[in-house]
Write a protein that holds these residues in place. Sequence first.
Motif, PDB file in Angstrom:
ATOM      1  N   LYS A 222       0.661  -1.249  -0.008  1.00 21.19           N
ATOM      2  CA  LYS A 222      -0.016  -0.186  -0.069  1.00 21.19           C
ATOM      3  C   LYS A 222       0.819   1.295  -0.071  1.00 21.19           C
ATOM      4  O   LYS A 222       0.279   2.504  -0.248  1.00 21.19           O
ATOM      5  CB  LYS A 222      -0.957  -0.125   1.384  1.00 21.19           C
ATOM      6  CG  LYS A 222      -1.924  -1.309   1.148  1.00 21.19           C
ATOM      7  CD  LYS A 222      -2.918  -1.028   0.457  1.00 21.19           C
ATOM      8  CE  LYS A 222      -4.013  -1.995   0.763  1.00 21.19           C
ATOM      9  NZ  LYS A 222      -5.301  -1.787  -0.196  1.00 21.19           N
ATOM     10  N   GLN A 225       0.635   3.849  -2.923  1.00 23.91           N
ATOM     11  CA  GLN A 225      -0.572   4.528  -2.905  1.00 23.91           C
ATOM     12  C   GLN A 225      -0.438   5.726  -1.843  1.00 23.91           C
ATOM     13  O   GLN A 225      -1.135   6.931  -2.120  1.00 23.91           O
ATOM     14  CB  GLN A 225      -1.917   3.578  -2.492  1.00 23.91           C
ATOM     15  CG  GLN A 225      -2.122   2.788  -3.554  1.00 23.91           C
ATOM     16  CD  GLN A 225      -3.088   1.548  -3.101  1.00 23.91           C
ATOM     17  OE1 GLN A 225      -2.864   0.623  -2.753  1.00 23.91           O
ATOM     18  NE2 GLN A 225      -4.520   2.072  -3.310  1.00 23.91           N
ATOM     19  N   CYS A 229      -0.824  10.081  -2.205  1.00 27.79           N
ATOM     20  CA  CYS A 229      -1.991  10.733  -1.550  1.00 27.79           C
ATOM     21  C   CYS A 229      -1.349  12.222  -1.162  1.00 27.79           C
ATOM     22  O   CYS A 229      -0.711  12.563  -0.199  1.00 27.79           O
ATOM     23  CB  CYS A 229      -2.346  10.090  -0.245  1.00 27.79           C
ATOM     24  SG  CYS A 229      -3.767  10.844   0.514  1.00 27.79           S
ATOM     25  N   LYS A 348      -7.764  11.850  10.089  1.00 30.61           N
ATOM     26  CA  LYS A 348      -8.675  11.929   8.958  1.00 30.61           C
ATOM     27  C   LYS A 348      -8.279  12.208   7.746  1.00 30.61           C
ATOM     28  O   LYS A 348      -8.828  11.883   6.762  1.00 30.61           O
ATOM     29  CB  LYS A 348      -9.108  13.363   9.444  1.00 30.61           C
ATOM     30  CG  LYS A 348     -10.161  13.524  10.730  1.00 30.61           C
ATOM     31  CD  LYS A 348     -10.951  14.867  10.827  1.00 30.61           C
ATOM     32  CE  LYS A 348     -11.984  15.027   9.839  1.00 30.61           C
ATOM     33  NZ  LYS A 348     -12.607  16.342   9.965  1.00 30.61           N
ATOM     34  N   ILE A 350      -5.512  10.246   6.419  1.00 28.46           N
ATOM     35  CA  ILE A 350      -5.333   8.939   5.950  1.00 28.46           C
ATOM     36  C   ILE A 350      -6.726   8.116   5.324  1.00 28.46           C
ATOM     37  O   ILE A 350      -7.605   7.892   6.396  1.00 28.46           O
ATOM     38  CB  ILE A 350      -4.320   7.967   7.082  1.00 28.46           C
ATOM     39  CG1 ILE A 350      -3.396   8.745   7.586  1.00 28.46           C
ATOM     40  CG2 ILE A 350      -4.086   6.665   6.352  1.00 28.46           C
ATOM     41  CD1 ILE A 350      -2.755   8.022   8.708  1.00 28.46           C
ATOM     42  N   PRO A 351      -6.644   7.731   4.293  1.00 33.31           N
ATOM     43  CA  PRO A 351      -7.795   7.098   3.803  1.00 33.31           C
ATOM     44  C   PRO A 351      -7.709   5.714   4.817  1.00 33.31           C
ATOM     45  O   PRO A 351      -6.804   5.145   5.009  1.00 33.31           O
ATOM     46  CB  PRO A 351      -7.656   6.537   2.293  1.00 33.31           C
ATOM     47  CG  PRO A 351      -6.706   7.739   1.883  1.00 33.31           C
ATOM     48  CD  PRO A 351      -5.829   7.933   3.143  1.00 33.31           C
ATOM     49  N   ARG A 352      -9.093   5.119   5.036  1.00 28.13           N
ATOM     50  CA  ARG A 352      -9.040   3.968   5.904  1.00 28.13           C
ATOM     51  C   ARG A 352      -8.309   2.728   5.584  1.00 28.13           C
ATOM     52  O   ARG A 352      -7.779   2.109   5.935  1.00 28.13           O
ATOM     53  CB  ARG A 352     -10.463   3.431   6.133  1.00 28.13           C
ATOM     54  CG  ARG A 352     -11.271   4.104   7.068  1.00 28.13           C
ATOM     55  CD  ARG A 352     -12.529   3.866   7.448  1.00 28.13           C
ATOM     56  NE  ARG A 352     -13.600   4.681   8.409  1.00 28.13           N
ATOM     57  CZ  ARG A 352     -13.543   4.595   9.663  1.00 28.13           C
ATOM     58  NH1 ARG A 352     -12.831   3.211  10.215  1.00 28.13           N
ATOM     59  NH2 ARG A 352     -14.331   5.323  10.247  1.00 28.13           N
ATOM     60  N   GLU A 353      -8.527   2.564   4.068  1.00 26.60           N
ATOM     61  CA  GLU A 353      -7.784   1.507   3.461  1.00 26.60           C
ATOM     62  C   GLU A 353      -6.241   1.465   3.494  1.00 26.60           C
ATOM     63  O   GLU A 353      -5.494   0.519   3.322  1.00 26.60           O
ATOM     64  CB  GLU A 353      -8.210   1.045   2.026  1.00 26.60           C
ATOM     65  CG  GLU A 353      -8.022   2.171   1.063  1.00 26.60           C
ATOM     66  CD  GLU A 353      -9.018   3.317   0.964  1.00 26.60           C
ATOM     67  OE1 GLU A 353      -8.594   4.049   0.189  1.00 26.60           O
ATOM     68  OE2 GLU A 353      -9.734   3.324   1.737  1.00 26.60           O
ATOM     69  N   PRO A 419     -10.177  17.336   5.719  1.00 26.94           N
ATOM     70  CA  PRO A 419     -11.488  16.492   5.097  1.00 26.94           C
ATOM     71  C   PRO A 419     -12.765  16.406   6.098  1.00 26.94           C
ATOM     72  O   PRO A 419     -12.426  16.611   7.153  1.00 26.94           O
ATOM     73  CB  PRO A 419     -10.649  15.073   4.767  1.00 26.94           C
ATOM     74  CG  PRO A 419      -9.743  15.175   5.740  1.00 26.94           C
ATOM     75  CD  PRO A 419      -9.102  16.345   6.327  1.00 26.94           C
ATOM     76  N   SER A 421     -14.183  13.835   6.347  1.00 25.22           N
ATOM     77  CA  SER A 421     -14.671  12.216   7.072  1.00 25.22           C
ATOM     78  C   SER A 421     -14.215  12.154   8.280  1.00 25.22           C
ATOM     79  O   SER A 421     -13.293  12.886   8.938  1.00 25.22           O
ATOM     80  CB  SER A 421     -13.812  11.374   6.113  1.00 25.22           C
ATOM     81  OG  SER A 421     -12.448  11.739   6.234  1.00 25.22           O
ATOM     82  N   GLY A 423     -12.648   9.657   9.725  1.00 25.26           N
ATOM     83  CA  GLY A 423     -11.229   8.880  10.053  1.00 25.26           C
ATOM     84  C   GLY A 423     -11.406   7.847  10.809  1.00 25.26           C
ATOM     85  O   GLY A 423     -12.293   7.169  11.213  1.00 25.26           O
ATOM     86  N   GLU A 424     -10.186   7.254  11.278  1.00 24.92           N
ATOM     87  CA  GLU A 424     -10.129   6.122  12.004  1.00 24.92           C
ATOM     88  C   GLU A 424     -10.294   6.437  13.456  1.00 24.92           C
ATOM     89  O   GLU A 424      -9.786   7.537  13.989  1.00 24.92           O
ATOM     90  CB  GLU A 424      -8.853   5.443  11.910  1.00 24.92           C
ATOM     91  CG  GLU A 424      -8.444   3.935  12.584  1.00 24.92           C
ATOM     92  CD  GLU A 424      -9.208   2.733  12.031  1.00 24.92           C
ATOM     93  OE1 GLU A 424      -9.479   1.998  12.748  1.00 24.92           O
ATOM     94  OE2 GLU A 424      -9.961   3.041  10.867  1.00 24.92           O
TER      95      GLU A 424
END
Length: 460
Positions: A222, A225, A229, A348, A350-353, A419, A421, A423-424
């Motif tokens: 990952k 990717q 980002c 927030k 970092i994308p969850r995946e 963002p 979202s 987040g985690e």
Amino acid sequence: MAPPDAPQGRPRSQLRRDLRSGAWDSFLSTSLVFLTLPANLVIAALLTQVFGVGKGAFGILVSLPSWFNFFQLFLVPLLRMSPRAIAVGCVWAQIMLWTVLLCLLPFLPREDGAATPFFFVLLTLSALVTSLAGVGWTIWMRDVVPGRVRGAHFGLRNRYATIATVGFLLLISLFTGQAAGSIYPYMAVIALALLLRAGGLYNLHRTSEGVYRQPRRDWSLKLAQVFRCRPFMLFVCVNAFIAFCINFVNPFLPVFMYEQLGLSVSQTTLYFLLSSVAGAVMMPVWGRLLDRHGYVPVIMLSLLLMSLSDIGWLLAGPDRVWIVPILWLGYGLTSPGYLLGIFNMMMKLIPRELMVGGVSVNLAISSVMAAVAPMLQGAFVVYGPQVLGSVEAVYRAGFIGKPLLIVLSLLVLRRVKEPPSAGEPTMLGAMRTLRHVMFTTGLAFLTNFNFPRKRRSGQR
């Protein structure tokens, strides 16, 4: 009936014992974890004032925990072993290493830094096993503590760690104030920390393996990717640069206070305690400001206020030591806003995946920058007086340069968009390097602190 997200096959009584053991482990292990960071007041005094370790060597020793926070990324394959075995085994090794130090302290030579090679080897091994213990413990606790109670449990651990830190700092002040120049107060502090850590190890042994295992993916796939980002990578670069600025000056503040201001270890510990208590009190206040005004503005405000304390060191001198507790109080009141804001912002962005890969990249880059900083400062303290005329002038140049560089970093931070979202909610171990960096601002309770992410109002 067991909690809905509790591990199947683990009785409720075992879960309760695991959580209780975890809380006591936090209380009992904090003292030795505090000592394993060479920038702490006790070890800094022991190395530079008792054993005459040079400033350049001291900068290298201070950098060791950050270097091993970076190297741990290459040790991820070891996590295919039992995380519990890694954590418990490394804590055993940590106790044995510091027991060796305790036993040999009276026999080490004190003149001209002759014991420096010994301290380098021991603190290198200590940084290695401490880092591995942290990695193993992080994965282990994610298996042991159910997600539904994770925030409450780590909040309880944090309170226990804060109480332990305050008590330990008071004892340090008491012990080191009794016999100036003697090795035995330092030995008493280390012995107490070892005794408490042994109690923490007992609680680790009482904690189950944890059968609620999450699948372990090859996160290295990952990383490409993550690097693509752009908002997150811009944030990582700014965060790493700020870590560099803080770790360039603050690890040498105890040495500055001992040698330039003539303060004792006992006095310095009380100032450090003042900052730590203020930071713990201000945590919820800064949390509410983050909820109300957003992360970037509050992070910027916190850093600007912290910079006032940096500039204030220019006024400190042997005849103006009254300003020192004010400066440490300033660090304690202002720095939690930066710490909480950076953590929540990272979660927030970092994308969850990509969570594991993103945290790993942030940890690696910030660790390298935090490790390089004290090494450079040590070199400047050694060679800078040839240009600036005195060691004191070198320190004061750092007090001017640090806030100027931080202000420049804020101009870049303004470009990072927050963002919407959520987040985690939690990522254990994500803030290890930054905890070590902010520890040098007096937030001693952070040495064994965990960050369950605070939800913004309106988030689900």
